[in-house]
Design a protein around this motif. Sequence first.
Motif, PDB file in Angstrom:
ATOM      1  N   UNK A 153       0.833  -1.200   0.000  1.00 49.42           N
ATOM      2  CA  UNK A 153       0.000   0.000   0.000  1.00 49.42           C
ATOM      3  C   UNK A 153       0.868   1.250   0.000  1.00 49.42           C
ATOM      4  N   UNK A 154       2.170   1.081   0.258  1.00 52.11           N
ATOM      5  CA  UNK A 154       3.089   2.220   0.315  1.00 52.11           C
ATOM      6  C   UNK A 154       3.025   3.070  -0.949  1.00 52.11           C
ATOM      7  N   UNK A 155       2.937   4.364  -0.742  1.00 51.14           N
ATOM      8  CA  UNK A 155       3.017   5.283  -1.872  1.00 51.14           C
ATOM      9  C   UNK A 155       1.751   5.336  -2.703  1.00 51.14           C
ATOM     10  N   UNK A 156       0.753   4.555  -2.378  1.00 54.90           N
ATOM     11  CA  UNK A 156      -0.493   4.598  -3.144  1.00 54.90           C
ATOM     12  C   UNK A 156      -1.636   4.924  -2.189  1.00 54.90           C
ATOM     13  N   UNK A 170       0.056  -1.891  -8.970  1.00 51.24           N
ATOM     14  CA  UNK A 170       1.490  -1.986  -8.662  1.00 51.24           C
ATOM     15  C   UNK A 170       2.298  -1.687  -9.933  1.00 51.24           C
ATOM     16  N   UNK A 171       3.548  -1.252  -9.762  1.00 47.26           N
ATOM     17  CA  UNK A 171       4.357  -0.872 -10.937  1.00 47.26           C
ATOM     18  C   UNK A 171       4.495  -2.006 -11.959  1.00 47.26           C
ATOM     19  N   UNK A 185      -2.772  -4.967  -5.987  1.00 48.83           N
ATOM     20  CA  UNK A 185      -2.854  -5.380  -4.590  1.00 48.83           C
ATOM     21  C   UNK A 185      -4.293  -5.182  -4.138  1.00 48.83           C
ATOM     22  N   UNK A 186      -4.965  -6.280  -3.844  1.00 52.26           N
ATOM     23  CA  UNK A 186      -6.379  -6.240  -3.461  1.00 52.26           C
ATOM     24  C   UNK A 186      -6.515  -6.485  -1.968  1.00 52.26           C
TER      25      UNK A 186
END
Length: 433
Positions: free
Chosen positions: A200-203, A225-226, A231-232
Amino acid sequence: MLTAEQNKLLTDVSVGSPLSGYWKQHWIPALRSEALEVDGAPTRVELLCEHYVAFRTTDGTVGFLNEACPHRGVSLALGRNENNALTCIFHGWQMNAKGDCVHMPTEETNTLCSKVPRTGYPVREAGGIVWVYLGGGEVPQFNDFQFTQVAPKHVRARASYNNSNWSQNVETLLDSAHIALLHADTTYDKDVPQEGMQLSSGNHVPRYSFDKKPYGLRSYSERDQPDGSVYLRVTEFVAPGIAFIGTTSAEAAFAIMVVPVNNTKTLGWFVFWDERDDINNRLPEFLMIGTDASDDDFAASRVGKAGDLMASQDREAMRRGETWTGIKGVIFEDYVLAESMPIVDRTKEFLGSGDVAIVRLRRELLSRISDYQAGRTLPEHSENIDYRALRSLAEILPENNVDIRAFTDEKEAERRATFNSSQTDKGQDANVV
Ligand code: FES
Ligand SMILES: [Fe+2]
């Protein structure tokens, strides 16, 4: 934003309030089973602004009674717990575990006993927790969550308290957007052993979607994700105060239960369970940080608890760039924020698209409180809800065109199948008084 009337409906658990009445239609997790010893000291319990006393009798049965003695109202917490009864030390009236008066030494005979109204409530022990039903009338079916079914070594229920209204505690459980911000110390820390949450980092702008369910709400949040995967996180909300929080299938399952003690105090349960292993081998380390060893109130000794909010923060560590909040522990980051605004005035909020989960949650709760007020059957009391299979998800989907609803349903069906075939060591005591 809510009207003042809606805000009161969601926050005010005073005696006789609609919210108190609605809450009383549910089995409420009140205290830990282990907190009550056979013939031990009774424990005072406050729920929904009312006072009770819990005790374990000589034969092991749990009694949950109004704290006030039915004779002249002194506290039964001072009573003698022996011979399968709680005896008031004022005039010696004795109450059994059901709350029926069984002996009255101040009268020639015990015949007046049968005229004294019962002061006890139905109790059930499961998942290491004493649950109580405080509503009158027909007792609803007990929710057979998986953690209430597994053997004691597979489940650990930890209780704690904070000084804020239950509503903001429950709202935080569905607020996926805050994870990577408020809890940045944890989500950015690649050394903390936890699977997935770092994704979840950065989003901070997950895509939300929701399904209304008879038991409450299913909330999906998706973060791209990049590498093109997604990510659910899926949170299952069970009205009025339980949220199953996403963990991967490799981790222990996890639920948080929020219970109003009074208008500015909340009991928060953190329940972990894993049917594959001793639960103490599977506890998520990041949720233990800063907590006391006691499972009766693991937040008892935290810094700043006595109302000194600023004391919660280590400003020096913040200055050094070591921490975002300056608050030690994910759980206490949530608690300190809740306590900073004991009852939120929701007529003055400014909501954005990141708050859509909160809006949905409030709508759901208001609708159920209104059902209660109108005397309609509550949706969560509908038949055929399989509470056992409820568990949330935290999963990486290989690409962004996966049907998340079908995927989540499939996972639930898999769990149900596994659970049905492996449920051989039911061992939880489950006595109903
Ligand atoms: S007040 Fe309890 S027996 Fe009299
Ligand atoms: Fe949080």
